[in-house]
Scaffold this motif. Sequence first.
Motif, short mmCIF file in Angstrom:
data_model
loop_
_atom_site.label_atom_id
_atom_site.label_comp_id
_atom_site.label_asym_id
_atom_site.label_seq_id
_atom_site.Cartn_x
_atom_site.Cartn_y
_atom_site.Cartn_z
N LEU A 34 5.89 -1.15 0.51
CA LEU A 34 4.48 -1.06 -0.53
C LEU A 34 3.55 -0.93 0.54
CD1 LEU A 34 3.44 -2.88 -3.52
CD2 LEU A 34 1.82 -2.36 -1.61
N LEU A 35 2.84 0.28 0.47
CA LEU A 35 1.74 0.50 1.54
C LEU A 35 0.52 0.80 0.94
CD1 LEU A 35 3.86 3.09 3.56
CD2 LEU A 35 3.41 0.71 4.18
N VAL A 36 -0.68 0.29 1.17
CA VAL A 36 -2.05 0.70 0.91
C VAL A 36 -2.42 1.69 1.88
CG1 VAL A 36 -4.35 -0.32 0.40
CG2 VAL A 36 -2.15 -1.65 0.12
N VAL A 37 -2.97 2.66 1.23
CA VAL A 37 -3.09 4.13 2.04
C VAL A 37 -4.39 4.58 1.26
CG1 VAL A 37 -1.14 4.52 3.26
CG2 VAL A 37 -1.40 5.20 0.90
N PRO A 38 -5.59 4.19 1.39
CA PRO A 38 -6.77 4.59 0.87
C PRO A 38 -7.11 6.04 1.11
CG PRO A 38 -7.38 2.75 2.14
CD PRO A 38 -6.03 2.81 2.20
N ARG A 39 -6.87 6.60 2.20
CA ARG A 39 -7.20 7.97 2.78
C ARG A 39 -6.35 8.84 2.20
NH1 ARG A 39 -8.27 7.15 9.29
NH2 ARG A 39 -10.25 5.99 8.99
N LEU A 40 -5.32 8.54 1.89
CA LEU A 40 -4.37 9.50 1.30
C LEU A 40 -4.90 9.79 -0.19
CD1 LEU A 40 -1.55 11.09 0.85
CD2 LEU A 40 -0.76 9.18 -0.35
N PHE A 41 -5.57 8.89 -0.89
CA PHE A 41 -6.08 9.08 -2.22
C PHE A 41 -7.66 9.79 -2.30
CE2 PHE A 41 -2.95 5.93 -2.70
CZ PHE A 41 -2.12 6.26 -3.84
N ARG A 42 -8.02 10.26 -1.08
CA ARG A 42 -9.04 10.89 -1.06
C ARG A 42 -8.81 12.40 -1.08
NH1 ARG A 42 -11.53 7.63 3.94
NH2 ARG A 42 -11.95 5.75 2.77
N ARG A 61 -3.75 2.85 -3.92
CA ARG A 61 -4.98 3.45 -3.42
C ARG A 61 -5.81 2.40 -2.71
NH1 ARG A 61 -8.76 7.06 -5.19
NH2 ARG A 61 -7.35 7.73 -6.89
N SER A 62 -5.84 0.93 -3.17
CA SER A 62 -6.35 -0.14 -2.55
C SER A 62 -5.59 -1.51 -2.35
CB SER A 62 -7.67 -0.50 -3.38
OG SER A 62 -7.51 -0.99 -4.56
N ARG A 63 -6.02 -2.21 -1.66
CA ARG A 63 -5.46 -3.62 -1.47
C ARG A 63 -5.40 -4.34 -2.85
NH1 ARG A 63 -1.54 -6.35 1.10
NH2 ARG A 63 -2.10 -8.53 1.17
N ALA A 64 -6.65 -4.41 -3.60
CA ALA A 64 -6.73 -5.03 -4.76
C ALA A 64 -5.61 -4.60 -5.81
CB ALA A 64 -7.89 -4.76 -5.33
N LEU A 65 -5.03 -3.19 -5.70
CA LEU A 65 -3.99 -2.96 -6.88
C LEU A 65 -2.74 -3.66 -6.46
CD1 LEU A 65 -5.21 0.95 -6.92
CD2 LEU A 65 -5.40 -0.97 -8.71
N VAL A 66 -2.35 -4.13 -5.30
CA VAL A 66 -1.40 -5.02 -4.90
C VAL A 66 -1.19 -6.06 -6.21
CG1 VAL A 66 -0.09 -6.39 -3.59
CG2 VAL A 66 -1.22 -4.66 -2.61
N GLU A 67 -2.17 -6.64 -6.69
CA GLU A 67 -2.15 -7.51 -7.78
C GLU A 67 -2.01 -6.95 -9.17
OE1 GLU A 67 -2.67 -10.87 -7.05
OE2 GLU A 67 -2.69 -10.62 -5.10
#
Length: 124
Positions: A34-42, A61-67
Amino acid sequence: MPPAPPRSALERAKARLDRTALYPRPVELRRVRLLVVPRLFRLPWFRRFDGYALHGKVLLRSRALVEDGDLVAHELCHVWQLQHHPLAMPLSYLRGGYAANPFEAEARRAVAATAGTDSTSVEP
């Protein structure tokens, strides 16, 4: 409360999906990350998504979405689909698009069937 480690989020999602028995073999986490990659989602293609699944990867998209247990379970269901239908699943998006895709419908049903079973799920 600090965000859960990505591995435990995947393990909780797997426990949810294991109750659905969609496929003969349970989802295999050994090579899944599981990877958080905000730049990809731009990027234009990814802007509409909060999560995306690839072979062996759940991208958020963001670390908060891990929850967000529902989102992680939905994307892990796609990984499970890819483990059983490595060609048919991705090609299905070329034939039928996103909204009516049977693999999307299956992932939504799996999440709905296990709703409320993950204490970190985010209510819509």
